[in-house]
Motif scaffolding. Structure first.
Motif, PDB file in Angstrom:
ATOM      1  N   GLU A 182      15.189 -22.555 -20.614  1.00 28.14           N
ATOM      2  CA  GLU A 182      16.531 -23.092 -20.797  1.00 28.14           C
ATOM      3  C   GLU A 182      16.494 -24.397 -21.602  1.00 28.14           C
ATOM      4  OE1 GLU A 182      18.333 -24.687 -17.309  1.00 28.14           O
ATOM      5  OE2 GLU A 182      20.366 -24.232 -17.981  1.00 28.14           O
ATOM      6  N   ALA A 183      15.553 -25.283 -21.250  1.00 21.44           N
ATOM      7  CA  ALA A 183      15.498 -26.594 -21.908  1.00 21.44           C
ATOM      8  C   ALA A 183      15.065 -26.484 -23.366  1.00 21.44           C
ATOM      9  CB  ALA A 183      14.548 -27.517 -21.142  1.00 21.44           C
ATOM     10  N   PHE A 184      14.074 -25.646 -23.646  1.00 22.81           N
ATOM     11  CA  PHE A 184      13.490 -25.659 -24.994  1.00 22.81           C
ATOM     12  C   PHE A 184      13.886 -24.481 -25.866  1.00 22.81           C
ATOM     13  CE2 PHE A 184      10.656 -28.483 -22.592  1.00 22.81           C
ATOM     14  CZ  PHE A 184      10.707 -29.609 -23.415  1.00 22.81           C
ATOM     15  N   PHE A 185      14.386 -23.390 -25.282  1.00 25.14           N
ATOM     16  CA  PHE A 185      14.750 -22.231 -26.098  1.00 25.14           C
ATOM     17  C   PHE A 185      16.192 -21.784 -25.865  1.00 25.14           C
ATOM     18  CE2 PHE A 185      10.151 -22.232 -25.815  1.00 25.14           C
ATOM     19  CZ  PHE A 185       9.782 -22.089 -27.149  1.00 25.14           C
ATOM     20  N   LYS A 186      16.936 -22.546 -25.058  1.00 26.19           N
ATOM     21  CA  LYS A 186      18.353 -22.260 -24.790  1.00 26.19           C
ATOM     22  C   LYS A 186      18.575 -20.831 -24.311  1.00 26.19           C
ATOM     23  CE  LYS A 186      19.121 -26.341 -26.604  1.00 26.19           C
ATOM     24  NZ  LYS A 186      18.264 -27.199 -25.752  1.00 26.19           N
TER      25      LYS A 186
ATOM     26  N   ALA B 299      15.077 -27.144  -6.614  1.00 26.34           N
ATOM     27  CA  ALA B 299      14.698 -25.816  -6.100  1.00 26.34           C
ATOM     28  C   ALA B 299      13.716 -25.920  -4.938  1.00 26.34           C
ATOM     29  CB  ALA B 299      14.104 -24.966  -7.225  1.00 26.34           C
ATOM     30  N   TYR B 300      12.977 -27.024  -4.855  1.00 32.68           N
ATOM     31  CA  TYR B 300      11.967 -27.170  -3.794  1.00 32.68           C
ATOM     32  C   TYR B 300      12.274 -28.308  -2.817  1.00 32.68           C
ATOM     33  CZ  TYR B 300       9.787 -23.422  -6.109  1.00 32.68           C
ATOM     34  OH  TYR B 300       9.588 -22.173  -6.628  1.00 32.68           O
TER      35      TYR B 300
ATOM     36  N   TYR C 250       3.440 -27.450 -19.823  1.00 36.74           N
ATOM     37  CA  TYR C 250       4.688 -28.070 -20.345  1.00 36.74           C
ATOM     38  C   TYR C 250       5.424 -28.892 -19.291  1.00 36.74           C
ATOM     39  CZ  TYR C 250       3.767 -24.190 -23.486  1.00 36.74           C
ATOM     40  OH  TYR C 250       3.149 -23.274 -24.275  1.00 36.74           O
ATOM     41  N   VAL C 251       5.400 -28.449 -18.026  1.00 39.29           N
ATOM     42  CA  VAL C 251       5.976 -29.301 -16.981  1.00 39.29           C
ATOM     43  C   VAL C 251       5.105 -30.562 -16.883  1.00 39.29           C
ATOM     44  CG1 VAL C 251       6.503 -29.509 -14.516  1.00 39.29           C
ATOM     45  CG2 VAL C 251       7.001 -27.378 -15.718  1.00 39.29           C
TER      46      VAL C 251
ATOM     47  N   PRO D 139       6.747 -22.421  -7.718  1.00 41.94           N
ATOM     48  CA  PRO D 139       7.191 -23.371  -8.748  1.00 41.94           C
ATOM     49  C   PRO D 139       6.785 -22.965 -10.168  1.00 41.94           C
ATOM     50  CG  PRO D 139       6.244 -24.554  -6.876  1.00 41.94           C
ATOM     51  CD  PRO D 139       6.028 -23.100  -6.617  1.00 41.94           C
ATOM     52  N   MET D 140       5.681 -22.223 -10.290  1.00 39.58           N
ATOM     53  CA  MET D 140       5.209 -21.821 -11.622  1.00 39.58           C
ATOM     54  C   MET D 140       6.238 -20.925 -12.316  1.00 39.58           C
ATOM     55  SD  MET D 140       2.436 -23.114 -12.575  1.00 39.58           S
ATOM     56  CE  MET D 140       1.404 -23.323 -11.128  1.00 39.58           C
TER      57      MET D 140
ATOM     58  N   PRO E 231      19.501 -21.487 -12.731  1.00 38.89           N
ATOM     59  CA  PRO E 231      20.880 -21.058 -12.978  1.00 38.89           C
ATOM     60  C   PRO E 231      20.996 -20.023 -14.098  1.00 38.89           C
ATOM     61  CG  PRO E 231      20.511 -23.244 -13.890  1.00 38.89           C
ATOM     62  CD  PRO E 231      19.263 -22.864 -13.160  1.00 38.89           C
TER      63      PRO E 231
ATOM     64  N   ALA F  41       2.857 -26.638 -13.887  1.00 42.87           N
ATOM     65  CA  ALA F  41       2.768 -25.603 -14.904  1.00 42.87           C
ATOM     66  C   ALA F  41       2.589 -26.262 -16.265  1.00 42.87           C
ATOM     67  CB  ALA F  41       4.054 -24.774 -14.907  1.00 42.87           C
TER      68      ALA F  41
ATOM     69  N   LEU G 269      13.161 -22.735 -16.199  1.00 42.60           N
ATOM     70  CA  LEU G 269      13.747 -24.039 -16.528  1.00 42.60           C
ATOM     71  C   LEU G 269      13.318 -24.499 -17.921  1.00 42.60           C
ATOM     72  CD1 LEU G 269      13.295 -25.829 -13.058  1.00 42.60           C
ATOM     73  CD2 LEU G 269      15.355 -24.726 -13.974  1.00 42.60           C
ATOM     74  N   LEU G 270      12.068 -24.198 -18.284  1.00 50.52           N
ATOM     75  CA  LEU G 270      11.569 -24.558 -19.614  1.00 50.52           C
ATOM     76  C   LEU G 270      12.243 -23.707 -20.691  1.00 50.52           C
ATOM     77  CD1 LEU G 270       7.814 -24.840 -18.606  1.00 50.52           C
ATOM     78  CD2 LEU G 270       9.171 -26.743 -19.525  1.00 50.52           C
TER      79      LEU G 270
ATOM     80  N   GLN H 113      15.465 -33.290 -17.053  1.00 49.34           N
ATOM     81  CA  GLN H 113      16.322 -32.169 -16.633  1.00 49.34           C
ATOM     82  C   GLN H 113      15.473 -31.063 -15.992  1.00 49.34           C
ATOM     83  OE1 GLN H 113      18.864 -30.392 -19.827  1.00 49.34           O
ATOM     84  NE2 GLN H 113      18.099 -28.451 -19.013  1.00 49.34           N
ATOM     85  N   VAL H 114      14.357 -30.715 -16.634  1.00 51.90           N
ATOM     86  CA  VAL H 114      13.461 -29.691 -16.082  1.00 51.90           C
ATOM     87  C   VAL H 114      12.921 -30.143 -14.725  1.00 51.90           C
ATOM     88  CG1 VAL H 114      11.196 -28.580 -16.389  1.00 51.90           C
ATOM     89  CG2 VAL H 114      12.795 -28.710 -18.319  1.00 51.90           C
TER      90      VAL H 114
ATOM     91  N   GLN I  73       9.052 -29.752 -31.835  1.00 54.77           N
ATOM     92  CA  GLN I  73      10.391 -30.276 -31.552  1.00 54.77           C
ATOM     93  C   GLN I  73      10.297 -31.667 -30.925  1.00 54.77           C
ATOM     94  OE1 GLN I  73      12.926 -27.885 -28.846  1.00 54.77           O
ATOM     95  NE2 GLN I  73      13.754 -29.824 -28.094  1.00 54.77           N
TER      96      GLN I  73
ATOM     97  N   LEU J 151      15.510 -33.935 -21.833  1.00 55.21           N
ATOM     98  CA  LEU J 151      15.114 -32.545 -21.545  1.00 55.21           C
ATOM     99  C   LEU J 151      14.047 -32.480 -20.456  1.00 55.21           C
ATOM    100  CD1 LEU J 151      14.847 -30.940 -25.106  1.00 55.21           C
ATOM    101  CD2 LEU J 151      16.484 -30.350 -23.300  1.00 55.21           C
TER     102      LEU J 151
ATOM    103  N   VAL K 217       9.532 -20.605 -11.455  1.00 54.28           N
ATOM    104  CA  VAL K 217      10.785 -21.349 -11.633  1.00 54.28           C
ATOM    105  C   VAL K 217      10.666 -22.258 -12.864  1.00 54.28           C
ATOM    106  CG1 VAL K 217      12.327 -23.052 -10.580  1.00 54.28           C
ATOM    107  CG2 VAL K 217      11.359 -21.210  -9.190  1.00 54.28           C
ATOM    108  N   ALA K 218       9.495 -22.871 -13.025  1.00 52.94           N
ATOM    109  CA  ALA K 218       9.272 -23.730 -14.191  1.00 52.94           C
ATOM    110  C   ALA K 218       9.474 -22.951 -15.485  1.00 52.94           C
ATOM    111  CB  ALA K 218       7.855 -24.322 -14.138  1.00 52.94           C
TER     112      ALA K 218
ATOM    113  N   LEU L  69      13.625 -28.508 -11.003  1.00 55.04           N
ATOM    114  CA  LEU L  69      12.477 -28.011 -10.251  1.00 55.04           C
ATOM    115  C   LEU L  69      12.464 -28.641  -8.859  1.00 55.04           C
ATOM    116  CD1 LEU L  69       9.904 -26.223 -10.569  1.00 55.04           C
ATOM    117  CD2 LEU L  69       8.676 -28.300 -11.192  1.00 55.04           C
TER     118      LEU L  69
ATOM    119  N   CYS M 294      17.383 -20.287  -7.727  1.00 53.19           N
ATOM    120  CA  CYS M 294      16.324 -21.256  -8.087  1.00 53.19           C
ATOM    121  C   CYS M 294      16.447 -21.703  -9.524  1.00 53.19           C
ATOM    122  CB  CYS M 294      14.945 -20.640  -7.924  1.00 53.19           C
ATOM    123  SG  CYS M 294      14.611 -20.026  -6.296  1.00 53.19           S
TER     124      CYS M 294
ATOM    125  N   PRO N  83       3.511 -20.491 -18.067  1.00 52.65           N
ATOM    126  CA  PRO N  83       4.594 -20.677 -19.040  1.00 52.65           C
ATOM    127  C   PRO N  83       4.174 -20.429 -20.490  1.00 52.65           C
ATOM    128  CG  PRO N  83       4.536 -22.501 -17.484  1.00 52.65           C
ATOM    129  CD  PRO N  83       3.278 -21.716 -17.277  1.00 52.65           C
TER     130      PRO N  83
END
Lengths: 413, 146
Positions: free
Chosen positions: B104-108, A32-33, A159-160, B94-95, B15, A157, B101-102, A24-25, A64, A21, B97-98, A29, B13, B71
């Motif tokens: 999607e990864a952690f909460f679907k 995108a950059y 969590y990132v 990026p903040m 999906p 950010a 992406l988060l 993937q993030v 989790q 996971l 976009v993150a 990211l 940026c 986030p």
């Protein structure tokens, strides 16, 4: 993006779900950059260690990950939490709130995070070297690591940063690339200002630079000398009022031995002149209200060093904080321990001030206090606390802050 | 009021596919201290959308004013089902976009993000417009105008 075989295996889930996971993030990211590949990092620093930032969503993510067996792959330190773990009752933190922060501490502990609870990890626990790639968040720490130490990290950010810690990598874009570290905007100090630049001018100049710069890379010329703590105060202010992640100070910071080096041989796109008038005007913007009775004084943002603890102790020696005024000194456990051995803690506490360790005014829930007027020597506090504390704010030098705590009154300069 | 369909090409940026209403602002926005994560309502009193709900909407604004804590608040809104359903920026930092992406990864939860349209999105979209947004292809389709 080009991925190594190892990274491909991580994405296929061969190293478990937390790494899959996380990568993937990071890969998305990076895509995108425009990152061409990932880069291995030497350390991570987590801003989402604070319950005020992480909230219940963060607890859900950490829970989790822990259940899936997540462990950090590189040295990883925690930012201040939302409570002083030993004194939270003194700061009127609700018990149910403290419990959530304590749960976050347990979850991070199970992932192998070093519980530093500080915004200045670069002073002792997590010291970057020149040119190293890092995965850090906490704007004041990012700007210090990039600018003063010459390490390379984007402002990650919440969590990132943890994703980066779990796979030991970040996408290689932005400040990881030398060509993106060159100065863009020039701040020239008036010689008269240079010659009489005072300690409290550092956060004021930082605040000004941040406001004008936004997220570009500023170059400052005209500062003759600066201490570690002054650079810390400057960067924290610039990162708060703008989103400065890297600055160059000619003759002071390592990627700016000359003006030409700071700009990487290119001309500045903009030149800003800073004189005493500009400093005075910014000083004016950093305060609200008209001064008067003080409720709370905040020093130690970013977290105080032993040198700063010595200074507070000498200003408070034999004095007494005014009745009804709170003077809070924010720092981390290691500085606290050193300052205690040096006798500074005793002097500070005897005067009626309180140590606030592992957290700060910005991270704690302070609604129960009903503060109306805060005085601080921090450009970052001056930027955020009117919102987080809900009070007026007067920015002043460290000496004037301590004096305000003793007299219970502050004048707006 | 229906008018000929407008199709805009930007850069995807984050999906995902979205169809719904747009909330358009010409001011930068910071989610940290900017949105109530329990309701999805804008609480930043300095912002032109203060009081508007972003829940399930396509939020169109120039760029994020991103604290690294962004986030934290954003995912809290996602967890409560109160986050924006899509984001359109002039330039996405990026903040932001993150955050997607988060989510999607952690909460679907997928939250498409599109930026870099040929023109300023404030000139192309208005609050209340019904839009279809693909974060995968970067295409925004205006289905109906207010």
């Amino acid at each position: 993006m080009h991925l190594t075989d190892e990274e491909q295996r991580i994405l296929n889930g061969e190293h478990g779900e937390p790494q899959r996971l996380s990568l993937q993030v990071l890969v998305k990211l990076g895509e995108a950059y425009g990152a061409e590949r990932m880069v291995e990092i030497r350390s991570a620093h987590l801003v989402g260690s604070s319950y005020q930032i992480a909230g219940e969503a963060g607890i859900a993510i950490y829970t989790q990950l822990v259940e899936q067996g997540a462990r950090v792959k590189v040295r990883t330190t925690s930012d201040p939490g939302s409570i002083d773990f030993t004194r939270w009752r003194q700061f009127r933190t609700p018990a149910e709130y403290a419990e959530r922060q304590i749960l976050i501490a347990e979850l991070l502990d199970r992932m192998g995070v070093i519980p530093t609870w500080t915004c200045t990890p670069y002073t002792i626990f997590n010291v970057p070297r020149f040119g190293e790639d890092l995965g850090w968040s906490e704007s004041s720490a990012v700007v210090f690591a990039n600018s003063v130490m010459g390490a390379r990290t984007n402002r990650l950010a919440a969590y990132v940063d943890l994703c980066a810690a779990l796979v030991g990598r970040v996408p290689r874009f932005g400040l990881h690339l030398p060509e993106h570290r060159r100065g863009e905007i020039l701040f020239e100090l008036d010689p008269a200002l240079s010659a009489s630049f005072e300690d409290h001018h550092f956060p004021v100049l930082g605040y000004l630079v941040g406001q004008v710069t936004g997220d570009r890379i500023p170059v400052i010329v005209g500062i003759r000398e600066a201490t570690f703590d002054q650079l810390k105060a400057f960067g924290a202010a610039a990162a708060a009022s703008g989103s400065v992640a890297l600055y160059h100070m000619v003759g002071i910071t390592p990627e700016a031995r000359t003006l030409d080096e700071a700009f990487g041989g290119r001309p500045p796109v903009e030149r800003i002149f800073v004189g005493k008038r500009e400093i005075a005007r910014t000083l004016e913007q950093m305060s609200s209200g008209n001064g008067g009775t003080v409720d709370v004084v905040g020093v130690g943002c970013p977290h105080a060093s032993v040198d700063q603890m010595r200074r507070y102790a000498s200003l408070l020696d034999g004095k007494r904080v005014h009745a009804g005024v709170e003077l809070w000194v924010c720092t981390n456990t290691v500085v606290e321990e050193m300052a205690r051995k040096m006798g500074y803690v005793e002097t500070i506490e005897r005067a009626g001030a309180k140590l606030m360790v592992g957290t700060c005014h910005n991270d704690c829930p302070l609604g129960a206090w009903g503060f109306r007027r805060l005085v601080t020597d921090s450009g970052k506090f001056a930027y955020y606390t009117p919102t987080t504390v809900g009070s007026e704010c007067v920015f002043a030098s460290t000496e004037a802050c301590i004096a305000a705590a003793i007299t219970g009154q502050v004048e707006r300069r | 009021m229906s008018s000929p369909r407008v199709i805009l090409q930007g850069r995807g940026c984050s999906p995902g596919e979205f169809e719904g209403e747009a909330v358009v602002s010409n001011q930068p926005f910071g989610f940290w201290q900017g949105i109530d994560p329990q309701t999805g309502i804008v609480i930043d009193r300095r912002h032109d959308q203060c009081g508007a709900s972003l829940k399930g909407k396509a939020f169109v604004f120039p760029f994020g004013r991103g604290s690294t804590g962004t986030p934290g608040i954003f995912l809290e809104a996602v967890r409560n089902g109160c986050a924006p359903g899509a984001i359109v920026n002039v330039k996405s930092e990026p903040m932001i976009v993150a955050c997607a992406l988060l989510a999607e990864a952690f909460f679907k939860v997928s939250i498409p993000i599109v930026d870099s349209l040929e023109k300023d999105p404030q000139e192309l979209l208005r609050t209340g417009d019904r839009v279809r947004i693909s974060g995968t292809s970067g295409i925004i389709e205006v289905i109906s105008r207010v």
